[in-house]
Design a protein around this motif. Structure first.
Motif, PDB file in Angstrom:
ATOM      1  N   GLU A   7       0.830  -1.204   0.000  1.00 45.77           N
ATOM      2  CA  GLU A   7       0.000   0.000   0.000  1.00 45.77           C
ATOM      3  C   GLU A   7       0.864   1.254   0.000  1.00 45.77           C
ATOM      4  OE1 GLU A   7      -4.016   1.178   2.231  1.00 45.77           O
ATOM      5  OE2 GLU A   7      -2.282   1.218   3.574  1.00 45.77           O
ATOM      6  N   HIS A   8       1.947   1.237   0.766  1.00 44.67           N
ATOM      7  CA  HIS A   8       2.834   2.400   0.799  1.00 44.67           C
ATOM      8  C   HIS A   8       3.460   2.651  -0.572  1.00 44.67           C
ATOM      9  CE1 HIS A   8       3.485   2.075   5.446  1.00 44.67           C
ATOM     10  NE2 HIS A   8       2.286   2.496   5.107  1.00 44.67           N
ATOM     11  N   VAL A   9       3.859   1.591  -1.254  1.00 47.14           N
ATOM     12  CA  VAL A   9       4.431   1.737  -2.593  1.00 47.14           C
ATOM     13  C   VAL A   9       3.390   2.297  -3.561  1.00 47.14           C
ATOM     14  CG1 VAL A   9       5.317   0.446  -4.586  1.00 47.14           C
ATOM     15  CG2 VAL A   9       6.207  -0.013  -2.294  1.00 47.14           C
ATOM     16  N   GLU A  10       2.153   1.809  -3.467  1.00 51.04           N
ATOM     17  CA  GLU A  10       1.090   2.317  -4.337  1.00 51.04           C
ATOM     18  C   GLU A  10       0.843   3.807  -4.096  1.00 51.04           C
ATOM     19  OE1 GLU A  10      -2.036  -0.353  -3.241  1.00 51.04           O
ATOM     20  OE2 GLU A  10      -1.690  -1.674  -4.961  1.00 51.04           O
ATOM     21  N   ILE A  11       0.876   4.211  -2.840  1.00 53.15           N
ATOM     22  CA  ILE A  11       0.669   5.629  -2.524  1.00 53.15           C
ATOM     23  C   ILE A  11       1.798   6.473  -3.105  1.00 53.15           C
ATOM     24  CG2 ILE A  11       0.603   7.323  -0.642  1.00 53.15           C
ATOM     25  CD1 ILE A  11      -0.841   5.194   1.039  1.00 53.15           C
ATOM     26  N   LEU A  12       3.033   6.025  -2.939  1.00 57.79           N
ATOM     27  CA  LEU A  12       4.165   6.756  -3.515  1.00 57.79           C
ATOM     28  C   LEU A  12       4.014   6.890  -5.027  1.00 57.79           C
ATOM     29  CD1 LEU A  12       7.174   5.226  -1.539  1.00 57.79           C
ATOM     30  CD2 LEU A  12       6.168   7.492  -1.237  1.00 57.79           C
ATOM     31  N   ASP A  13       3.516   5.832  -5.655  1.00 56.28           N
ATOM     32  CA  ASP A  13       3.380   5.850  -7.113  1.00 56.28           C
ATOM     33  C   ASP A  13       2.310   6.840  -7.565  1.00 56.28           C
ATOM     34  OD1 ASP A  13       4.099   4.958  -9.700  1.00 56.28           O
ATOM     35  OD2 ASP A  13       2.378   3.603  -9.739  1.00 56.28           O
ATOM     36  N   VAL A  14       1.138   6.821  -6.923  1.00 58.83           N
ATOM     37  CA  VAL A  14       0.084   7.755  -7.349  1.00 58.83           C
ATOM     38  C   VAL A  14       0.455   9.197  -7.035  1.00 58.83           C
ATOM     39  CG1 VAL A  14      -1.759   6.052  -7.148  1.00 58.83           C
ATOM     40  CG2 VAL A  14      -1.266   7.548  -5.214  1.00 58.83           C
ATOM     41  N   LEU A  15       1.377   9.409  -6.082  1.00 60.00           N
ATOM     42  CA  LEU A  15       1.849  10.766  -5.790  1.00 60.00           C
ATOM     43  C   LEU A  15       2.955  11.204  -6.742  1.00 60.00           C
ATOM     44  CD1 LEU A  15       1.917  10.800  -1.875  1.00 60.00           C
ATOM     45  CD2 LEU A  15       0.214  11.796  -3.412  1.00 60.00           C
ATOM     46  N   GLY A  16       3.353  10.313  -7.637  1.00 67.77           N
ATOM     47  CA  GLY A  16       4.332  10.698  -8.655  1.00 67.77           C
ATOM     48  C   GLY A  16       5.781  10.585  -8.227  1.00 67.77           C
ATOM     49  N   VAL A  17       6.065   9.848  -7.149  1.00 64.76           N
ATOM     50  CA  VAL A  17       7.448   9.687  -6.701  1.00 64.76           C
ATOM     51  C   VAL A  17       8.205   8.805  -7.699  1.00 64.76           C
ATOM     52  CG1 VAL A  17       8.939   8.732  -4.890  1.00 64.76           C
ATOM     53  CG2 VAL A  17       6.868  10.006  -4.285  1.00 64.76           C
ATOM     54  N   GLU A  18       9.389   9.266  -8.113  1.00 64.16           N
ATOM     55  CA  GLU A  18      10.193   8.517  -9.075  1.00 64.16           C
ATOM     56  C   GLU A  18      11.564   8.136  -8.528  1.00 64.16           C
ATOM     57  OE1 GLU A  18      10.325  10.997 -12.504  1.00 64.16           O
ATOM     58  OE2 GLU A  18       8.314  10.432 -13.187  1.00 64.16           O
ATOM     59  N   GLY A 260      -6.749   5.612  -4.076  1.00 61.28           N
ATOM     60  CA  GLY A 260      -5.975   6.210  -5.162  1.00 61.28           C
ATOM     61  C   GLY A 260      -5.405   7.534  -4.733  1.00 61.28           C
ATOM     62  N   GLY A 261      -4.989   8.315  -5.697  1.00 63.26           N
ATOM     63  CA  GLY A 261      -4.410   9.615  -5.388  1.00 63.26           C
ATOM     64  C   GLY A 261      -4.214  10.425  -6.643  1.00 63.26           C
ATOM     65  N   GLY A 262      -3.701  11.627  -6.463  1.00 64.90           N
ATOM     66  CA  GLY A 262      -3.501  12.508  -7.606  1.00 64.90           C
ATOM     67  C   GLY A 262      -3.114  13.893  -7.152  1.00 64.90           C
ATOM     68  N   PHE A 263      -3.728  14.907  -7.762  1.00 60.68           N
ATOM     69  CA  PHE A 263      -3.352  16.281  -7.449  1.00 60.68           C
ATOM     70  C   PHE A 263      -4.512  17.230  -7.717  1.00 60.68           C
ATOM     71  CE2 PHE A 263      -2.029  15.081 -11.703  1.00 60.68           C
ATOM     72  CZ  PHE A 263      -2.587  16.065 -12.498  1.00 60.68           C
ATOM     73  N   VAL A 264      -4.436  18.381  -7.078  1.00 65.28           N
ATOM     74  CA  VAL A 264      -5.447  19.421  -7.230  1.00 65.28           C
ATOM     75  C   VAL A 264      -5.192  20.190  -8.526  1.00 65.28           C
ATOM     76  CG1 VAL A 264      -6.436  21.525  -6.230  1.00 65.28           C
ATOM     77  CG2 VAL A 264      -5.684  19.644  -4.734  1.00 65.28           C
ATOM     78  N   ILE A 265      -6.245  20.426  -9.274  1.00 64.60           N
ATOM     79  CA  ILE A 265      -6.143  21.246 -10.487  1.00 64.60           C
ATOM     80  C   ILE A 265      -6.672  22.650 -10.233  1.00 64.60           C
ATOM     81  CG2 ILE A 265      -6.851  21.494 -12.899  1.00 64.60           C
ATOM     82  CD1 ILE A 265      -7.275  18.460 -12.964  1.00 64.60           C
ATOM     83  N   GLU A 266      -7.796  22.732  -9.544  1.00 63.01           N
ATOM     84  CA  GLU A 266      -8.469  24.028  -9.422  1.00 63.01           C
ATOM     85  C   GLU A 266      -9.320  24.070  -8.155  1.00 63.01           C
ATOM     86  OE1 GLU A 266     -11.807  25.741 -12.247  1.00 63.01           O
ATOM     87  OE2 GLU A 266      -9.864  25.706 -13.279  1.00 63.01           O
ATOM     88  N   LEU A 267      -9.401  25.240  -7.534  1.00 68.31           N
ATOM     89  CA  LEU A 267     -10.320  25.458  -6.422  1.00 68.31           C
ATOM     90  C   LEU A 267     -11.631  25.956  -7.012  1.00 68.31           C
ATOM     91  CD1 LEU A 267      -7.952  27.267  -3.877  1.00 68.31           C
ATOM     92  CD2 LEU A 267      -8.045  24.868  -4.558  1.00 68.31           C
ATOM     93  N   LEU A 268     -12.745  25.410  -6.558  1.00 68.70           N
ATOM     94  CA  LEU A 268     -14.035  25.666  -7.199  1.00 68.70           C
ATOM     95  C   LEU A 268     -14.950  26.504  -6.313  1.00 68.70           C
ATOM     96  CD1 LEU A 268     -14.696  22.068  -8.567  1.00 68.70           C
ATOM     97  CD2 LEU A 268     -13.730  24.016  -9.818  1.00 68.70           C
ATOM     98  N   ALA A 269     -15.687  27.400  -6.962  1.00 72.15           N
ATOM     99  CA  ALA A 269     -16.700  28.185  -6.256  1.00 72.15           C
ATOM    100  C   ALA A 269     -18.065  27.528  -6.344  1.00 72.15           C
ATOM    101  CB  ALA A 269     -16.756  29.598  -6.839  1.00 72.15           C
ATOM    102  N   ALA A 270     -18.261  26.671  -7.342  1.00 69.99           N
ATOM    103  CA  ALA A 270     -19.552  26.001  -7.538  1.00 69.99           C
ATOM    104  C   ALA A 270     -19.301  24.643  -8.171  1.00 69.99           C
ATOM    105  CB  ALA A 270     -20.467  26.849  -8.418  1.00 69.99           C
ATOM    106  N   ARG A 271     -20.319  23.792  -8.141  1.00 67.82           N
ATOM    107  CA  ARG A 271     -20.169  22.447  -8.697  1.00 67.82           C
ATOM    108  C   ARG A 271     -19.921  22.516 -10.200  1.00 67.82           C
ATOM    109  NH1 ARG A 271     -24.418  17.679  -7.447  1.00 67.82           N
ATOM    110  NH2 ARG A 271     -23.609  18.149  -5.357  1.00 67.82           N
ATOM    111  N   LEU A 272     -19.052  21.631 -10.688  1.00 66.50           N
ATOM    112  CA  LEU A 272     -18.783  21.555 -12.117  1.00 66.50           C
ATOM    113  C   LEU A 272     -19.992  21.004 -12.871  1.00 66.50           C
ATOM    114  CD1 LEU A 272     -15.199  19.983 -12.013  1.00 66.50           C
ATOM    115  CD2 LEU A 272     -15.759  22.344 -12.650  1.00 66.50           C
ATOM    116  N   LYS A 273     -20.204  21.522 -14.062  1.00 66.15           N
ATOM    117  CA  LYS A 273     -21.251  20.973 -14.921  1.00 66.15           C
ATOM    118  C   LYS A 273     -20.744  19.673 -15.536  1.00 66.15           C
ATOM    119  CE  LYS A 273     -23.097  25.554 -15.974  1.00 66.15           C
ATOM    120  NZ  LYS A 273     -23.362  26.572 -17.017  1.00 66.15           N
ATOM    121  N   ARG A 274     -21.641  18.730 -15.707  1.00 61.55           N
ATOM    122  CA  ARG A 274     -21.262  17.405 -16.206  1.00 61.55           C
ATOM    123  C   ARG A 274     -21.232  17.411 -17.730  1.00 61.55           C
ATOM    124  NH1 ARG A 274     -24.095  12.625 -12.936  1.00 61.55           N
ATOM    125  NH2 ARG A 274     -22.148  11.578 -13.545  1.00 61.55           N
TER     126      ARG A 274
END
Length: 324
Positions: A7-18, A260-274
């Protein structure tokens, strides 16, 4: 390897550690064949990740063998200092611990993720919104006039009840950042997760040193399958401090498993349209999160219907006002 190690290895991978160095411990207790099998298992574990081919060093704390090689491997794996590079982002430091320092009282420790701070500067403690003044700084246990990104820092604050500050809160340049309850992210779901991430799911978000329960909204409409990635909107039950580019980890709401994991792209003021166009635009902006000009363009695009102000753009990009 044990399930927790996987699990620790998977977390490092989704965080982009190389860059990774593996210390194979207690080598004095094993024969050559056992050590070879352990190294093969490590190689197989890392093979599907961005850390494939990582250096493995055999060490023993009992005999002292291997530590010179381990130090050399770590020195080689650490990228060389970039020198005094101007950081376009405001000061932010997630609080890791509150400790007592002789003659200083309670201080807050952490590692600044961006910017710099100096004795006498005003700061906010977020998301609570408390404002104080930096009256003393230590960097790597030594008194200093300032602290910057990457330093191991301790800050003594005035005008703030430090005993009420908890791990996960954020010390930031005063009057700039605003906590949010909604963020757009790009998330990769781990291959071994049992079911897809679906619209409406509740998860536990880990960001910085903080965590919060969040509800999943999928503007792309389709669930995110194990091993796949997509744009995911997260609506938190409580506000968090975030900025574009921040790494995140998603776990089950009860913290029983990592999803899983990833990264923030944008801070939102309202819900995104689908709509697919919304998803495509966010994926494009996700490729340029280290470019201040691209962050400003993305913020303007996101605010094209409601309008915005310079202060709001600073809060949503975490760029310094003078850079903005």
């Amino acid at each position: 390897p044990m399930p927790q190690t996987r699990e620790h290895v998977e977390i490092l991978d989704v965080l982009g550690v190389e860059r990774l160095v593996v210390a194979l411990t207690k080598c004095d207790l094993a024969d050559e064949e056992t050590l070879f099998i352990a190294e093969e298992e490590i190689a197989d574990l890392l093979a599907p990740t961005g850390m494939a081919g990582a250096t493995v060093v055999r060490v023993s704390s009992e005999t002292g063998d291997g530590f010179d090689a381990l130090h050399a491997a770590l020195a080689e794996a650490i990228p060389p200092p970039r020198g005094e590079v101007d950081d376009p982002f405001v000061f932010r430091m997630p609080v890791l611990r509150r400790v007592l320092v002789p003659a200083r009282g309670a201080v807050l420790t952490g590692i600044p993720v961006h910017g710099s701070i100096a004795v006498g500067d005003r700061v906010d403690v977020l998301p609570q919104g408390w404002t104080g003044k930096v009256r003393a700084i230590q960097v790597h246990h030594r008194d200093a006039d300032s602290a910057s990104r990457g330093h191991r820092a301790a800050l003594a604050l005035s005008d703030v009840q430090v005993d009420k500050v908890k791990r996960g809160m954020v010390i930031a340049a005063a009057g700039v950042l605003k906590p949010v309850k909604r963020i757009a992210t790009e998330v990769r779901i781990l291959q071994g997760v049992r079911k897809p991430l679906a619209h409406g799911d509740r998860v536990r978000l880990h960001i910085g040193a903080d965590q919060a329960v969040a509800r999943v909204h999928l503007p792309g409409k389709k669930p995110v399958q194990p091993g796949g990635s997509d744009i995911v909107e997260l609506e938190m039950a409580e506000p968090v401090v975030a900025a574009p580019g921040d790494k995140i980890v998603l776990r089950a709401e009860n913290a029983s498993a990592t999803l899983g994991g990833g990264f923030v792209i944008e801070l939102l003021a309202a819900r995104l349209k689908r709509r697919q166009g919304i998803v495509d635009g966010l994926k494009e902006r996700a490729r340029h999160l280290d470019d201040p000009a691209a962050l400003v363009r993305g913020c303007l695009i996101a605010a094209s219907e409601r309008g915005t102000t310079v202060d709001d753009m600073v809060a949503r990009t975490a760029l310094r006002p003078d850079v903005m």
